[in-house]
Design an enzyme around this catalytic site. Structure first.
Site, PDB file in Angstrom:
ATOM      1  N   ASP A  13      45.013  31.033  37.515  1.00 51.17           N
ATOM      2  CA  ASP A  13      45.493  32.255  36.870  1.00 51.17           C
ATOM      3  C   ASP A  13      45.664  32.109  35.357  1.00 51.17           C
ATOM      4  O   ASP A  13      46.530  32.745  34.746  1.00 51.17           O
ATOM      5  CB  ASP A  13      46.828  32.715  37.502  1.00 51.17           C
ATOM      6  N   LYS A  16      40.738  33.047  33.550  1.00 52.28           N
ATOM      7  CA  LYS A  16      39.312  32.694  33.661  1.00 52.28           C
ATOM      8  C   LYS A  16      38.437  33.938  33.781  1.00 52.28           C
ATOM      9  O   LYS A  16      37.352  33.998  33.220  1.00 52.28           O
ATOM     10  CB  LYS A  16      39.074  31.805  34.899  1.00 52.28           C
ATOM     11  N   GLY A  40      41.696  35.274  42.334  1.00 55.56           N
ATOM     12  CA  GLY A  40      41.928  36.650  41.909  1.00 55.56           C
ATOM     13  C   GLY A  40      41.734  36.698  40.409  1.00 55.56           C
ATOM     14  O   GLY A  40      42.555  36.167  39.662  1.00 55.56           O
ATOM     15  N   HIS A  41      40.622  37.254  39.963  1.00 52.85           N
ATOM     16  CA  HIS A  41      40.285  37.262  38.541  1.00 52.85           C
ATOM     17  C   HIS A  41      40.368  38.690  38.006  1.00 52.85           C
ATOM     18  O   HIS A  41      39.670  39.581  38.493  1.00 52.85           O
ATOM     19  CB  HIS A  41      38.893  36.674  38.317  1.00 52.85           C
ATOM     20  N   GLN A 225      40.492  28.802  40.650  1.00 51.32           N
ATOM     21  CA  GLN A 225      41.679  27.943  40.724  1.00 51.32           C
ATOM     22  C   GLN A 225      41.826  27.127  39.428  1.00 51.32           C
ATOM     23  O   GLN A 225      41.390  27.596  38.389  1.00 51.32           O
ATOM     24  CB  GLN A 225      41.647  27.040  41.965  1.00 51.32           C
TER      25      GLN A 225
HETATM   26  P1  GDP Z   1      42.359  34.046  36.502  1.00 49.04           P
HETATM   27  O1  GDP Z   1      42.631  33.853  37.947  1.00 49.04           O
HETATM   28  O2  GDP Z   1      42.312  32.756  35.771  1.00 49.04           O
HETATM   29  O3  GDP Z   1      41.157  34.901  36.229  1.00 49.04           O
HETATM   30  O4  GDP Z   1      43.625  34.826  35.919  1.00 49.04           O
HETATM   31  P2  GDP Z   1      44.369  36.105  36.586  1.00 49.04           P
HETATM   32  O5  GDP Z   1      43.518  37.308  36.417  1.00 49.04           O
HETATM   33  O6  GDP Z   1      44.816  35.755  37.960  1.00 49.04           O
HETATM   34  O7  GDP Z   1      45.677  36.161  35.719  1.00 49.04           O
HETATM   35  C1  GDP Z   1      45.634  36.256  34.319  1.00 49.04           C
HETATM   36  C2  GDP Z   1      46.309  37.563  33.907  1.00 49.04           C
HETATM   37  O8  GDP Z   1      46.535  37.525  32.524  1.00 49.04           O
HETATM   38  C3  GDP Z   1      45.483  38.791  34.170  1.00 49.04           C
HETATM   39  O9  GDP Z   1      46.334  39.872  34.450  1.00 49.04           O
HETATM   40  C4  GDP Z   1      44.757  39.012  32.841  1.00 49.04           C
HETATM   41  O10 GDP Z   1      44.424  40.371  32.611  1.00 49.04           O
HETATM   42  C5  GDP Z   1      45.803  38.563  31.868  1.00 49.04           C
HETATM   43  N1  GDP Z   1      45.328  37.957  30.615  1.00 49.04           N
HETATM   44  C6  GDP Z   1      44.260  37.164  30.396  1.00 49.04           C
HETATM   45  N2  GDP Z   1      44.253  36.725  29.115  1.00 49.04           N
HETATM   46  C7  GDP Z   1      45.343  37.263  28.528  1.00 49.04           C
HETATM   47  C8  GDP Z   1      45.911  37.161  27.226  1.00 49.04           C
HETATM   48  O11 GDP Z   1      45.430  36.459  26.329  1.00 49.04           O
HETATM   49  N3  GDP Z   1      47.078  37.870  27.008  1.00 49.04           N
HETATM   50  C9  GDP Z   1      47.674  38.622  27.981  1.00 49.04           C
HETATM   51  N4  GDP Z   1      48.790  39.269  27.686  1.00 49.04           N
HETATM   52  N5  GDP Z   1      47.158  38.737  29.205  1.00 49.04           N
HETATM   53  C10 GDP Z   1      46.019  38.060  29.486  1.00 49.04           C
HETATM   54  P1  IMO Z   2      42.468  31.833  40.618  1.00 53.11           P
HETATM   55  O1  IMO Z   2      40.967  31.599  40.661  1.00 53.11           O
HETATM   56  C1  IMO Z   2      46.423  30.374  41.684  1.00 53.11           C
HETATM   57  C2  IMO Z   2      46.797  28.192  45.459  1.00 53.11           C
HETATM   58  C3  IMO Z   2      47.617  28.857  46.562  1.00 53.11           C
HETATM   59  C4  IMO Z   2      48.186  27.628  47.245  1.00 53.11           C
HETATM   60  C5  IMO Z   2      47.020  26.627  47.154  1.00 53.11           C
HETATM   61  C6  IMO Z   2      46.172  26.549  48.422  1.00 53.11           C
HETATM   62  O2  IMO Z   2      42.870  33.245  40.614  1.00 53.11           O
HETATM   63  O3  IMO Z   2      43.070  31.007  39.536  1.00 53.11           O
HETATM   64  P2  IMO Z   2      44.315  28.152  49.461  1.00 53.11           P
HETATM   65  O4  IMO Z   2      44.413  29.548  49.974  1.00 53.11           O
HETATM   66  O5  IMO Z   2      43.306  27.948  48.390  1.00 53.11           O
HETATM   67  O6  IMO Z   2      44.155  27.134  50.571  1.00 53.11           O
HETATM   68  O7  IMO Z   2      45.780  27.855  48.830  1.00 53.11           O
HETATM   69  O8  IMO Z   2      46.222  27.057  46.075  1.00 53.11           O
HETATM   70  N1  IMO Z   2      45.697  29.024  44.918  1.00 53.11           N
HETATM   71  C7  IMO Z   2      45.724  29.618  43.724  1.00 53.11           C
HETATM   72  N2  IMO Z   2      46.715  29.695  42.796  1.00 53.11           N
HETATM   73  N3  IMO Z   2      45.228  30.928  41.426  1.00 53.11           N
HETATM   74  C8  IMO Z   2      44.220  30.842  42.320  1.00 53.11           C
HETATM   75  O9  IMO Z   2      42.957  31.259  42.043  1.00 53.11           O
HETATM   76  C9  IMO Z   2      44.464  30.206  43.556  1.00 53.11           C
HETATM   77  N4  IMO Z   2      43.711  29.951  44.649  1.00 53.11           N
HETATM   78  C10 IMO Z   2      44.481  29.224  45.478  1.00 53.11           C
HETATM   79  O10 IMO Z   2      48.629  29.674  46.027  1.00 53.11           O
HETATM   80  O11 IMO Z   2      49.241  27.109  46.488  1.00 53.11           O
HETATM   81 MG    MG Z   3      43.946  34.498  39.418  1.00 55.72          MG
END
Ligand code: GDP
Ligand code: IMO
Ligand code: MG
Length: 429
Positions: A13, A16, A40-41, A225
């Site tokens: 999170d 990416k 979850g991206h 991840q």
């Molecule tokens: P990912 O799993 O690595 O793709 O990240 P997620 O989407 O799960 O979580 C990142 C969150 O931060 C999302 O809601 C993005 O829209 C948000 N985000 C990404 N870069 C930035 C940033 O530089 N500033 C802020 N405020 N939000 C960001």
């Molecule tokens: P993105 O790509 C954050 C965590 C789960 C749990 C562990 C194992 O959005 O960064 P799983 O279902 O993979 O067997 O769960 O990994 N986990 C993540 N945490 N971001 C993710 O993906 C994750 N994908 C799995 O919360 O701790």
């Molecule tokens: Mg994510």
């Protein structure tokens, strides 16, 4: 540069999805190589927000090829839910834009059942998985009883493999985990329909990818991840079941490691973690709460609240080492604006020594005490900054210290969730 990878440098999170979308402008092919719909991206373009789980974030462009590689575990139902969602948002997802490896393993309904029942059986020692069947599917892959996409789309092979699997899984589900048996005929009918829809997207993606690289196309590998969720170098067993580091790129997409020239580690300006497991710099207090609220730190896949803490340079150094990072991208620097003081963990005190790496044993890790350096905060919001020079002096000092501590340059800084809220510090990644 022909191929580069975007990787999570912490516990997932980090942003990416946003960074893949931003950098996809410079690539023609975007590839997922590990994980599944546990990811979850989030991508924001203008005032629209997209949540992607399985499909590469390059799909939002009209003219890019997106590949789901052999290292990904594919839940076909989740795939079509995502395709239908994107089409509903006006994003075309045709077999010209998205191809799926014939060697990728299929997440079956029993994998999801097993994921949940095994978590229940672990009781207070549960991992906190996303419940998407990821671990059980990879278990079958390595145990060599899994069903691959090429098996799913061949009716005869699928019938046979499903029969064997259902028999074995039902015994385990009913007799060991006290769950309910799954029905062979129902699953067969549903999955044969899914297979019919899937067939048009399926290819030997390794061959296609190699051809694209040979034709001088630029390829972007989108990690899922993060570093410390890696099956080998993460905080085992509180990890996911794939290699989230750069080494996963080659095995998960079918090209040689020498073809990947650059690796960008995406790091949040602080640290978050969803699910259970150690977190040395966790802030289980009002500062952690403040960061969670300002940074909207709630999971995209499960909606769980993310644990928040100070930035940990030990984690970043580990990612630099294990993934051979060529640069860092620091996201969410805007979230920290308004804090009086900030801290970065620069090492751990362990047995009267100072270490700057993650011990393998969780018992040893529990004995590690973070050593902090303190920084003055910046009051000014930075969401409108579009160049490095526009950042407040204290934000620059914070970023420069990250570069020093990791020995790695920062190529990009994120100041907001939108594509345009990005500061490109260096052209080279
Ligand atoms: P990912 O799993 O690595 O793709 O990240 P997620 O989407 O799960 O979580 C990142 C969150 O931060 C999302 O809601 C993005 O829209 C948000 N985000 C990404 N870069 C930035 C940033 O530089 N500033 C802020 N405020 N939000 C960001
Ligand atoms: P993105 O790509 C954050 C965590 C789960 C749990 C562990 C194992 O959005 O960064 P799983 O279902 O993979 O067997 O769960 O990994 N986990 C993540 N945490 N971001 C993710 O993906 C994750 N994908 C799995 O919360 O701790
Ligand atoms: Mg994510």
């Amino acid at each position: 540069m022909s191929a580069f990878v975007v990787l999570g440098a912490q516990w997932g999170d980090e942003g990416k999805g946003k960074m893949t979308d931003y950098l996809a402008e410079e690539a023609q092919v975007i590839v997922r190589f590990q994980g599944g719909n546990n990811a979850g991206h989030t991508v924001e373009v203008g005032d629209k927000q997209y949540k992607l789980h399985l499909i590469p974030s390059g799909i939002l462009y009209d003219n890019k090829l997106n590949i789901i590689g052999n290292g990904v575990v594919v839940d076909p139902k989740a795939l079509f839910t995502e395709i239908d969602y994107l089409e509903g948002e006006g994003v075309k997802v045709t077999p010209e834009k998205l191809i799926v490896s014939d060697r990728a393993h299929v997440i079956m309904p029993y994998h999801k059942v097993l994921d949940k029942l095994k978590e229940q059986a672990r009781g207070k020692n549960d991992i906190g998985t996303t419940g998407k069947g990821i671990g059980p599917c990879y278990t079958d892959k390595f145990e060599r009883s899994g069903i691959r996409i090429c098996d799913l789309i061949d009716e005869e092979t699928f019938k046979e493999k499903l029969k064997e699997n259902i028999e074995a899984k039902n015994k385990y589900i009913v007799n060991v985990l006290n769950g309910e048996a799954l029905n062979y005929d129902e699953i067969l009918t549903e999955y044969l329909e899914l297979a019919n829809r899937l067939r048009a997207y399926v290819q030997d993606t390794s061959v296609k990818l190699y051809d694209e690289i040979k034709a001088d196309k630029t390829v972007l590998f989108e990690g899922a991840q993060g570093m410390l969720l890696d099956i080998d170098y993460g905080t085992y067993p509180y990890v996911t079941s794939s290699n989230t580091t750069a080494c996963g790129v080659a095995s998960g997409s079918g090209i040689g490691p020498t073809m990947v020239t650059n690796a960008v580690g995406i790091a949040k300006a602080y640290t978050t973690r969803v699910g259970k497991g150690p977190f040395p710099t966790e802030l289980d207090n009002e500062i952690g709460e403040w960061i969670r609220e300002k940074g909207h730190e709630y999971g995209v896949t499960t909606g769980r609240s993310r644990r928040c803490g100070w930035l940990d340079a030990v984690i970043l150094k580990t990612t630099v080492r294990v993934s051979g990072l060529t640069s860092l991208c620091v996201t969410k620097i805007d979230t920290l604006a308004g804090l009086d003081k900030l801290k970065i963990c620069v090492g751990y005190k362990y047995d009267n020594k100072v270490i700057d790496y993650f011990p393998a044993s969780l018992k040893d890790l529990a004995k590690c005490e973070p050593i902090y350096e303190e920084f003055e905060g910046w009051g000014e919001e930075v969401a409108e900054a579009r160049s490095y020079d526009e950042l407040p002096l204290n934000a620059k000092k914070y970023l420069e210290r990250i570069e020093e501590l990791t020995g790695t340059k920062i190529s990009i800084v994120g100041v907001g969730p939108r594509r345009d809220q990005t500061i490109r510090v260096t052209k080279e990644l």
